[in-house]
Design an enzyme around this catalytic site. Structure first.
Site, short mmCIF file in Angstrom:
data_model
loop_
_atom_site.label_atom_id
_atom_site.label_comp_id
_atom_site.label_asym_id
_atom_site.label_seq_id
_atom_site.Cartn_x
_atom_site.Cartn_y
_atom_site.Cartn_z
N GLU A 202 -16.11 -3.19 2.57
CA GLU A 202 -16.69 -1.36 2.29
C GLU A 202 -17.11 -0.97 0.47
OE1 GLU A 202 -12.11 0.67 4.67
OE2 GLU A 202 -12.45 0.20 2.32
N HIS A 237 -1.47 -1.79 -6.94
CA HIS A 237 -1.92 -1.01 -6.18
C HIS A 237 -0.62 -1.19 -5.14
CE1 HIS A 237 -5.86 -2.32 -6.32
NE2 HIS A 237 -5.73 -3.48 -6.59
N ARG A 294 5.39 4.34 10.01
CA ARG A 294 6.93 4.11 9.76
C ARG A 294 6.61 4.83 8.36
NH1 ARG A 294 6.01 3.25 4.54
NH2 ARG A 294 4.50 1.03 3.89
#
Length: 498
Positions: A202, A237, A294
């Site tokens: 990306e 992250h 979830r």
């Protein structure tokens, strides 16, 4: 519709307790599972029934899906709530639960599997014209071909594992000269972490905001979004501070992102609570990142601003009930913040600091919520995620929510281990956060562990000066009173060092 009378929570700690509390309010009996390390855990004591499923390591206990299903059968359990982590996004486990005639409180195994692959998820949502970061649409294995594609996309680029998350199998590549080495590292790490070395490329967005949208879908085809959560304060992250709503979204942008999130859910016939994650650049362009199938750790901030109990909605949906509201019925009320209180040392690169909770006193008062699974005297197990609690505050606006969080941090007394409380206080007092002008690079740009060390030194000096002055005047009671006042009112970085 199928009424749920007994619910097994296939998890531990604060999320297990959080689910059980809602179940109890709904008149549902609860079953806890636990490892040998969690024999005395609060969720074990709270449940109506509890069963040990193995040794202290996750793969000896909480990841033993077949054992958990056997427990369900023996105890005549109607449904399983997976919480988050462990088996919550394991499509095979969800499938086996369903095959056993037990309700899985979550999406279908097919939706979990589809959204568990970032590449498959991108392909699924493409027909809805969801904005996506420029890059490859398929997994890349040929290094030379990948290098050419990366050059076309334009450096810097991001190599990402298709099968995972949490920053594993992810590499930022600044130029073509280091591409081959970084790709090999990404593939190796992805294979080790997820058993799948598939990676894709990306365009790297250097300073994005991480904003996610909560969605709910029922078995009747109704899907709504419950607005956004700002999750840009991260380390490695992984999120540390979340808030709702975001300080940068306009009503128009919120509506647009919400519609996109609903379409992502439609792309996989989503049922239950899920989260669609986006990156937002400095020009407020947003791009689809992934979908988490979830309940999220940070779901309490959404509950605070909507007045909804997301676990209750999950259970009602799993029973076959239609959503009780439409999109136009939902509104944002006030502002909420969440600080993840980890047993980590922010002054030492956020490394885990496992130990015993010598002192553990929760903050209280209007607008303060603590979701935790520990009490004073308990040990933080080395085998699991080191999160102690989720500290949540709610106010009529962002400023009030921040003020309440700062007060709650000062009131939260934890000794015996280091925590992320002092880091949270640093962030909430920083001009970039207060102004709303921050992104996922906050720690890299602004945080220096020396700041916390300086705060410690300043606090120690204050106490030393008071002691010296009082001793000179032979006023021992006053010294004790002053020290007690310091302990009651001072910030937690002092308490952690005592």
């Amino acid at each position: 519709m199928r009424k749920i009378n007994k619910l097994l929570v296939a998890n531990r700690g604060e999320i297990a307790l959080r689910v059980m509390r809602t179940a109890k309010e709904m008149g549902i009996k609860t079953v806890a599972i636990y490892s040998e390390a969690d024999r005395n855990a609060l969720h074990v004591r709270f449940a109506d029934e509890a069963v040990c499923v193995g040794g202290p390591k996750s793969n000896e206990s909480y990841l033993r899906g077949d054992v958990i299903i056997d427990v369900c059968k023996k105890l005549h359990v109607d449904a399983v709530h997976p919480g988050y982590g462990f088996l919550s996004e394991n499509a095979e486990f969800a499938k086996k639960v369903k095959e056993a005639g037990i309700v899985f409180i979550g999406p279908s195994p097919e939706a979990i599997e589809l959204m568990g692959s970032k590449l498959a998820a991108k392909a699924a949502v493409a027909k809805y014209n969801i904005p996506m970061v420029p890059g490859t649409e398929e997994a890349i294995t040929d290094v030379e071909a990948a290098k050419e594609i990366a050059s076309q996309v334009g450096f810097p680029i991001l190599i990402k594992a298709s099968a995972g998350g949490g920053g594993k199998g992810m590499r930022v590549v600044e130029n073509v000269h280091v591409f081959e080495e970084q790709m090999q590292l990404a593939v190796s790490e992805a294979t080790s972490a997820f058993g799948d070395g598939s990676v894709f490329i990306e365009k790297y967005i250097g300073s994005p905001r991480h904003i996610e949208i909560q969605v709910l879908g029922d078995t009747h085809g109704n899907i709504v979004h419950l607005f956004e959560r700002e999750c840009s304060i991260q380390r490695r992250h992984q999120k540390v501070i979340e808030e709702a709503p975001s300080s940068i979204l306009t009503p128009a942008l919120r509506d647009e992102m919400g519609r996109c999130a609903v379409n992502v859910a439609k792309a996989c016939d989503y049922v239950g609570a899920g989260t669609v994650e986006f990156l937002v650049d400095e020009n407020l362009n947003f791009y689809f990142l992934e979908m988490n199938t979830r309940l999220q750790v940070e779901h309490p901030v959404t509950e605070q601003i909507t007045g909804l109990d997301l676990v209750k909605e999950q259970i009602l949906i799993a029973e076959g009930n239609p959503l009780r509201f439409k999109q136009e019925d939902l509104e944002i009320y006030g502002h909420a913040l969440e600080l993840r209180v980890y047993a980590e040392d922010p002054a030492n690169n956020f490394l885990p600091d496992i130990g015993r909770l010598e002192t553990y006193k929760r903050p209280q008062g209007l607008g303060v919520r603590v979701d935790d699974g520990f009490e004073q005297g308990m040990d933080i197990p080395i085998y699991y995620d080191p999160m102690i609690a989720k500290l949540v505050t709610f106010g009529k606006d962002r400023e009030e929510a921040i003020d309440k969080m700062l007060r709650a941090i000062d009131e939260y007394q934890i000794t015996g281990i280091e925590t992320t409380l002092p880091f949270g206080k640093y962030v909430l007092q920083h001009e970039a956060f207060v102004s709303g002008n921050f992104d996922t690079k906050f720690i890299e740009r602004y945080f220096n562990p020396d700041v916390l060390q300086q705060q410690l030194s300043d606090g120690a000096e204050e106490v030393a000066v008071v002691l010296a002055a009082m001793l000179v005047n032979n006023k021992k009671p006053a010294v004790e009173a002053n020290i007690n006042k310091q302990n009651a009112q001072g910030s937690n970085w002092r308490k952690n060092r005592t």
